[in-house]
Design a protein around this motif. Structure first.
Motif, PDB file in Angstrom:
ATOM      1  N   MET A 250      48.063  35.005  82.328  1.00 37.50           N
ATOM      2  CA  MET A 250      47.001  35.207  81.432  1.00 37.50           C
ATOM      3  C   MET A 250      47.406  35.385  79.921  1.00 37.50           C
ATOM      4  O   MET A 250      46.291  35.118  79.272  1.00 37.50           O
ATOM      5  CB  MET A 250      46.256  36.666  81.915  1.00 37.50           C
ATOM      6  N   GLN A 251      48.295  35.986  79.603  1.00 35.92           N
ATOM      7  CA  GLN A 251      48.986  36.134  78.473  1.00 35.92           C
ATOM      8  C   GLN A 251      49.448  34.896  77.579  1.00 35.92           C
ATOM      9  O   GLN A 251      49.144  34.515  76.445  1.00 35.92           O
ATOM     10  CB  GLN A 251      50.028  37.440  78.213  1.00 35.92           C
ATOM     11  N   GLY A 252      50.212  34.295  78.467  1.00 39.80           N
ATOM     12  CA  GLY A 252      50.855  32.925  78.024  1.00 39.80           C
ATOM     13  C   GLY A 252      49.987  31.629  77.834  1.00 39.80           C
ATOM     14  O   GLY A 252      49.662  31.091  76.992  1.00 39.80           O
ATOM     15  N   SER A 253      49.450  31.378  79.194  1.00 36.40           N
ATOM     16  CA  SER A 253      49.067  30.016  79.349  1.00 36.40           C
ATOM     17  C   SER A 253      47.498  30.026  78.834  1.00 36.40           C
ATOM     18  O   SER A 253      46.896  29.246  78.265  1.00 36.40           O
ATOM     19  CB  SER A 253      48.779  29.455  80.806  1.00 36.40           C
ATOM     20  N   ILE A 254      46.649  31.191  79.300  1.00 37.64           N
ATOM     21  CA  ILE A 254      45.309  31.281  79.037  1.00 37.64           C
ATOM     22  C   ILE A 254      45.172  31.907  77.681  1.00 37.64           C
ATOM     23  O   ILE A 254      43.985  31.669  76.874  1.00 37.64           O
ATOM     24  CB  ILE A 254      44.557  31.906  79.999  1.00 37.64           C
ATOM     25  N   GLY A 255      45.899  32.850  77.224  1.00 43.58           N
ATOM     26  CA  GLY A 255      45.806  33.661  76.062  1.00 43.58           C
ATOM     27  C   GLY A 255      44.751  34.840  76.068  1.00 43.58           C
ATOM     28  O   GLY A 255      44.527  35.363  75.081  1.00 43.58           O
ATOM     29  N   ASN A 256      44.425  35.136  77.311  1.00 49.42           N
ATOM     30  CA  ASN A 256      43.604  36.353  77.711  1.00 49.42           C
ATOM     31  C   ASN A 256      44.256  37.449  77.772  1.00 49.42           C
ATOM     32  O   ASN A 256      44.539  38.107  78.716  1.00 49.42           O
ATOM     33  CB  ASN A 256      42.664  36.224  78.992  1.00 49.42           C
ATOM     34  N   ILE A 257      44.884  38.056  76.312  1.00 55.64           N
ATOM     35  CA  ILE A 257      45.638  39.135  76.343  1.00 55.64           C
ATOM     36  C   ILE A 257      45.169  40.380  76.862  1.00 55.64           C
ATOM     37  O   ILE A 257      45.432  41.469  77.554  1.00 55.64           O
ATOM     38  CB  ILE A 257      46.148  39.426  74.971  1.00 55.64           C
TER      39      ILE A 257
ATOM     40  N   ALA B 100      46.142  49.299  74.471  1.00 61.87           N
ATOM     41  CA  ALA B 100      45.158  49.382  73.727  1.00 61.87           C
ATOM     42  C   ALA B 100      44.184  48.228  73.860  1.00 61.87           C
ATOM     43  O   ALA B 100      42.803  48.064  73.717  1.00 61.87           O
ATOM     44  CB  ALA B 100      45.552  49.838  72.407  1.00 61.87           C
ATOM     45  N   GLN B 101      44.929  46.890  73.706  1.00 57.46           N
ATOM     46  CA  GLN B 101      44.188  45.558  73.914  1.00 57.46           C
ATOM     47  C   GLN B 101      43.379  45.474  75.154  1.00 57.46           C
ATOM     48  O   GLN B 101      42.763  44.454  75.279  1.00 57.46           O
ATOM     49  CB  GLN B 101      45.226  44.609  73.695  1.00 57.46           C
ATOM     50  N   ALA B 102      43.800  46.198  76.186  1.00 59.25           N
ATOM     51  CA  ALA B 102      43.242  46.086  77.277  1.00 59.25           C
ATOM     52  C   ALA B 102      41.543  46.319  77.244  1.00 59.25           C
ATOM     53  O   ALA B 102      40.562  45.961  78.016  1.00 59.25           O
ATOM     54  CB  ALA B 102      43.541  47.077  78.523  1.00 59.25           C
ATOM     55  N   PHE B 103      41.226  47.108  76.271  1.00 61.64           N
ATOM     56  CA  PHE B 103      39.933  47.253  75.900  1.00 61.64           C
ATOM     57  C   PHE B 103      39.180  46.322  74.981  1.00 61.64           C
ATOM     58  O   PHE B 103      38.015  46.363  74.455  1.00 61.64           O
ATOM     59  CB  PHE B 103      39.810  48.788  75.303  1.00 61.64           C
ATOM     60  N   TYR B 104      39.951  45.285  74.796  1.00 57.16           N
ATOM     61  CA  TYR B 104      39.397  44.270  73.437  1.00 57.16           C
ATOM     62  C   TYR B 104      38.726  43.324  74.510  1.00 57.16           C
ATOM     63  O   TYR B 104      38.637  43.117  75.782  1.00 57.16           O
ATOM     64  CB  TYR B 104      40.416  43.645  72.890  1.00 57.16           C
ATOM     65  N   THR B 105      37.851  42.459  73.553  1.00 56.54           N
ATOM     66  CA  THR B 105      36.777  41.471  74.121  1.00 56.54           C
ATOM     67  C   THR B 105      37.554  39.967  74.212  1.00 56.54           C
ATOM     68  O   THR B 105      37.853  39.643  73.088  1.00 56.54           O
ATOM     69  CB  THR B 105      35.807  41.579  73.723  1.00 56.54           C
ATOM     70  N   PHE B 106      37.680  38.990  75.114  1.00 53.19           N
ATOM     71  CA  PHE B 106      37.860  37.855  75.312  1.00 53.19           C
ATOM     72  C   PHE B 106      36.662  36.942  75.498  1.00 53.19           C
ATOM     73  O   PHE B 106      36.081  36.901  76.471  1.00 53.19           O
ATOM     74  CB  PHE B 106      38.964  37.775  76.262  1.00 53.19           C
ATOM     75  N   ASP B 107      36.494  36.057  74.351  1.00 53.25           N
ATOM     76  CA  ASP B 107      35.612  35.058  74.527  1.00 53.25           C
ATOM     77  C   ASP B 107      36.238  33.685  75.422  1.00 53.25           C
ATOM     78  O   ASP B 107      36.940  33.125  74.868  1.00 53.25           O
ATOM     79  CB  ASP B 107      35.166  34.757  73.022  1.00 53.25           C
ATOM     80  N   ASP B 108      35.521  33.630  76.479  1.00 56.50           N
ATOM     81  CA  ASP B 108      35.878  32.488  77.394  1.00 56.50           C
ATOM     82  C   ASP B 108      35.667  31.064  76.764  1.00 56.50           C
ATOM     83  O   ASP B 108      36.492  30.084  77.036  1.00 56.50           O
ATOM     84  CB  ASP B 108      35.281  32.619  78.627  1.00 56.50           C
ATOM     85  N   PHE B 109      34.685  31.146  75.644  1.00 57.81           N
ATOM     86  CA  PHE B 109      34.243  29.794  75.067  1.00 57.81           C
ATOM     87  C   PHE B 109      35.038  29.567  74.314  1.00 57.81           C
ATOM     88  O   PHE B 109      35.788  28.450  73.980  1.00 57.81           O
ATOM     89  CB  PHE B 109      32.682  29.986  74.866  1.00 57.81           C
ATOM     90  N   THR B 110      35.453  30.283  72.961  1.00 61.20           N
ATOM     91  CA  THR B 110      36.359  30.172  71.948  1.00 61.20           C
ATOM     92  C   THR B 110      37.788  30.298  72.259  1.00 61.20           C
ATOM     93  O   THR B 110      38.793  30.161  71.507  1.00 61.20           O
ATOM     94  CB  THR B 110      35.681  31.086  70.764  1.00 61.20           C
TER      95      THR B 110
END
Length: 323
Positions: A286-293, A57-67
């Motif tokens: 993506m999940q651990g280092s960057i946090g882009n879940i 479900a979180q694949a449809f969430y938005t990730f802000d590259d700046f914050t």
């Protein structure tokens, strides 16, 4: 002679309840089966499927590259980065998918070619206590720590390791250098090349191919092979028209393990081979280092889709009957 009298004590309320319950369960086998399967199915549904669906479900969430923050605003950008050729990230992402898919296919094919003669020997020529010895020999690598085996192979394949010593003793240094120079191999040594990564994958997952193949070969009646020979078939014809079709479902069953385990692995691609990402360590990064879940969740969909298609094909080939 005095006659003995037998006194029957009336059953207690608890005893009557037990009798009624056992009678009900005996008469209604479906209810009994449901009560037995309910706890593990509930655990599977809530813990495993629930957590997986929450991730997807979180694949449809938005990730802000700046914050570097994840917001619940629904978007398809994560899937476009994987499936839309017009997206700037499509090329790099599809390269990761194809690299992983190619390695999984190569490892599966090599495992099948190596496992079949071993499994055939175990099924036809090993008897008695020696069969147990062979089973232990096949499964022994599975008893060692996965991390220990992966790290051990980095030492074995490194320059100065036992593999380089053996190649030098055989005078094959020039052959190895020519192989490493190939673009598809990519690496200055075995420990940093796709060839070394392929060798480690094949070694670790090979037992998962041997055991289902051996079980399928055990079920082939020897009388069929004898009848084929009596009818004038050559050994090659017997293998091609009798043995291989009957044992093939077992090979496909083993390929489910080798293919899926290679597809999702992230430890071996991190420790052995060049620096190119695989799906597993891409999700981990993506999940651990960057946090882009959200992007990690979108990448998780890729192996799920691939494995679903692979399982559907394997079912048509009779693999589930061989497990």
């Amino acid at each position: 002679m005095a006659s003995a009298s037998l006194t029957l004590t009336p059953p207690t309320h608890l005893a009557r309840w037990r009798v009624q319950l056992s009678t009900l369960l005996y008469r209604r086998s479906t209810l009994t089966l449901f009560l037995l399967l309910a706890p593990p199915l509930l655990w599977f549904g809530v813990i495993y499927l629930g957590s997986l669906l929450a991730l997807l479900a979180q694949a449809f969430y938005t990730f802000d590259d700046f914050t570097m923050a994840v917001s619940p605003e629904l978007t398809l950008d994560n899937f476009r980065a994987i499936a839309d050729p017009s997206n700037p990230l499509f090329g790099a992402n599809i390269d990761i998918v194809l690299r992983t898919l190619g390695m999984a296919s190569a490892v599966t094919l090599a495992s099948a070619l190596l496992a079949f003669p071993i499994a055939y020997y175990m099924a036809r020529y090993v008897h008695g206590r020696w069969k147990g010895v062979w089973y232990i020999a096949v499964m022994l690598p599975m008893w060692a720590s996965y991390i220990v085996k992966a790290y051990s192979w980095t030492v074995i394949l490194a320059k100065g390791g036992i593999v380089y010593w053996l190649i030098g003793a055989l005078g094959l240094n020039g052959v190895l250098e020519a192989i490493l120079a190939l673009p598809v191999i990519g690496g200055s040594s075995l420990s940093t090349s796709n060839l070394g990564r392929f060798l480690v994958f094949t070694y670790i997952w090979l037992p998962f191919m041997i055991l289902p193949t051996q079980a399928a070969l055990e079920r082939v009646p020897p009388s069929l092979l004898q009848a084929s020979s009596d009818l004038g078939a050559t050994p090659a014809q017997t293998f091609r028209t009798v043995l291989l079709p009957l044992a093939f479902p077992g090979v496909v069953a083993g390929s489910i393990f080798t293919f899926s385990l290679t597809l999702g692995d992230y430890i071996i691609p991190t420790l052995v081979g060049p620096s190119g990402y695989f799906i597993g360590n891409m999700v981990y990064t993506m999940q651990g280092s960057i946090g882009n879940i959200p992007m990690a969740a979108a990448f998780t969909v890729v192996p799920i889709v691939i494995i679903t298609v692979y399982l559907a094909l394997a079912k048509r080939l009779g693999a589930f009957d061989a497990l």
